[in-house]
Scaffold this active site. Structure first.
Site, PDB file in Angstrom:
ATOM      1  N   GLU A   1     -13.232 -65.835  41.674  1.00  0.00           N
ATOM      2  CA  GLU A   1     -13.416 -65.855  43.130  1.00  0.00           C
ATOM      3  C   GLU A   1     -12.289 -65.100  43.823  1.00  0.00           C
ATOM      4  O   GLU A   1     -11.276 -65.692  44.211  1.00  0.00           O
ATOM      5  CB  GLU A   1     -13.470 -67.297  43.663  1.00  0.00           C
ATOM      6  CG  GLU A   1     -14.760 -68.023  43.392  1.00  0.00           C
ATOM      7  CD  GLU A   1     -14.797 -69.395  44.059  1.00  0.00           C
ATOM      8  OE1 GLU A   1     -13.733 -69.865  44.526  1.00  0.00           O
ATOM      9  OE2 GLU A   1     -15.883 -70.007  44.107  1.00  0.00           O
TER      10      GLU A   1
ATOM     11  N   GLU B   1     -21.289 -70.282  39.708  1.00  0.00           N
ATOM     12  CA  GLU B   1     -20.725 -71.561  40.183  1.00  0.00           C
ATOM     13  C   GLU B   1     -21.454 -71.989  41.442  1.00  0.00           C
ATOM     14  O   GLU B   1     -21.625 -71.197  42.369  1.00  0.00           O
ATOM     15  CB  GLU B   1     -19.228 -71.391  40.457  1.00  0.00           C
ATOM     16  CG  GLU B   1     -18.510 -72.660  40.882  1.00  0.00           C
ATOM     17  CD  GLU B   1     -17.027 -72.415  41.115  1.00  0.00           C
ATOM     18  OE1 GLU B   1     -16.393 -71.740  40.268  1.00  0.00           O
ATOM     19  OE2 GLU B   1     -16.503 -72.866  42.147  1.00  0.00           O
TER      20      GLU B   1
END
Length: 456
Positions: free
Chosen positions: A295, A382
């Site tokens: 991320e 995710e």
């Protein structure tokens, strides 16, 4: 309102045990059937499928029933719920009320307790929701008209890797060795440096998830930056990842090797060395999927993130020319539209989109749609049915999570749900006491029943 048939699918622990109860009623009424979908010690997950049996379209529907004392619905999705004591009313949303002749839609809910619905009605027509001689298997349910058929052919025999083999990117989705579209579904580990127990590293647990949850892929979220993670203890972190890779090979499932970092541009040389080494040793396996940056924060795609990916992908491709590589995108892997404006050159590249359904909704899916229109292949490595913090408040937003599930299915987007660990967060899949080796039917926590039901 024209006649409807109600097919009610309920996971009733111990009472129905996979059975279906179907009741014949006059032609002017509806029909109802119950079947097991998912259950655990203290409750079950139900699904109601509403079907228009008439030869003309209908514009709306309403389902009502009572639950006995000691049994209650805690959450529902894909319908508007009104509760009055033990009486529950579910009506269509704005997007699933219109049903063509023969079409179906469904809504789901989580139940605390084991009681089954009584006094069931569909659009005001009384139907008994119990009785009858159950057949040995439940009837199939029809997907909603807004949801296309599953992208993967029904499983036949063998492990996921035996069935699908070497994966590749085909257009904006993933295909197996025959060119058929595949949607992998599975779970992510916790940050490996912060696991409460080595759930993700246990081979018995992985096989149990494969056989009981229909898990096809596991993500090894190797923490990089915090204390105790890769940069401060590379030997331990690498050993954890390699254990998960080797277990995935033994279990015949796919594994995502995830460089779980937020500022990976600060350790590019370490990432290049890590992925280059693992690609040399494991890149020949069809099981492995590389995720080079979990991320990224709010960094420039073209100035920071893309150059990093180019360096790491180059190291991977030096030893592994064909396994899929998943690339993180700006703003915690949300700005896939920015990546779509300047994608990397190369083959078998996918781009990460992450969501948490209490925080992210239609506007983020619109970014995904824009990226797909531009030709990007997406992988949701995710997600959670919670706030973006993973659900520190314990809240789950299942209706929006179902919208995401439907969207991923429609677009053939593979996913791994966050996270395989014990804790109080909504996204912790397991409750205290869960054994490391699997057998977790009575240890599901938070959004776990919803995740498991959508893996099956």
């Amino acid at each position: 309102m024209r006649t409807l048939r109600l097919v009610t699918s309920l996971a009733v622990a111990g009472l129905l045990a996979g059975a279906v109860a179907t009741i014949a009623t006059p032609a002017s009424a509806a029909t109802a059937a119950f079947s097991v979908t998912n259950s655990w010690g203290s409750g079950y997950q139900g699904q109601v499928t509403v079907t228009n049996d008439t030869s003309a379209p209908i514009s709306g529907w309403r389902v009502e029933f009572d639950l006995p004392a000691g049994t209650s619905i805690s959450q529902s999705w894909n319908a508007q719920q009104v509760t009055a004591g033990s009486h529950y009313t579910f009506s269509n949303t704005t997007w699933n009320g219109a049903l063509a002749a023969g079409a179906s839609t469904s809504f789901g809910f989580l139940v605390n307790g084991s009681g089954t619905p009584v006094n069931c009605t569909v659009n005001g027509a009384g139907v008994s929701c119990s009785g009858g001689t159950p057949p040995t298997t439940p009837p199939p349910t029809t997907p909603p008209p807004t949801t296309p058929p599953p992208t993967t052919p029904p499983p036949t025999t063998g492990t996921p890797v035996e069935r699908y083999g070497q994966l590749r990117v085909c257009g904006t989705t993933m295909c197996d060795r025959t060119g058929a579209r595949v949607q992998l579904r599975g779970v992510s580990s916790m940050w490996l440096n912060w696991e409460t127990a080595p759930y993700a590293e246990n081979l018995s647990a992985l096989r149990w998830m494969r056989d009981n949850w229909n898990l096809q892929v596991i993500r090894a979220a190797m923490g990089v930056e915090p204390a105790g993670a890769y940069l401060s203890d590379p030997g331990r972190a690498r050993a954890q990842v390699e254990t998960i890779i080797n277990n995935a090979v033994s279990a015949g499932v796919y594994v995502i090797v995830d460089w779980h970092a937020h500022e990976a541009q600060n350790n590019q040389s370490q990432a290049v060395a890590f992925f280059g080494d693992l690609a040399r040793r494991y890149g020949h396996l069809p099981n492995v999927i590389w995720e080079t940056w979990n991320e990224p924060l709010q960094f420039s795609w073209t100035g920071v993130i893309k150059p990093y990916h180019q360096a790491v992908v180059s190291a991977i491709r030096a030893a592994d020319p064909d396994n899929i590589v998943v690339l993180g995108t700006p703003t915690w892997s949300q700005d896939v539209d920015a990546a779509a404006a300047s994608p990397l050159s190369g083959t078998n590249l996918m781009y990460t989109l992450h969501f948490y359904s209490c925080t992210h909704g239609a506007s983020l899916r619109a970014k995904g749609d824009a990226a797909i229109r531009a030709g990007l292949a997406l992988f949701v490595t995710e997600w959670g049915a919670s706030n973006a913090d993973g659900g520190l408040d314990g809240r789950a937003c299942l209706p929006e999570a179902q919208s995401w599930i439907d969207w991923m299915r429609a677009n053939g987007i593979s996913w791994t749900a966050w996270k395989l660990d014990v804790g109080t967060d909504t996204t912790n899949l397991l409750s205290p006491g869960a054994p490391v080796t699997g057998g977790w039917n009575n240890y599901l926590h938070g959004h776990a029943p919803f995740v498991v039901a959508n893996m099956r």
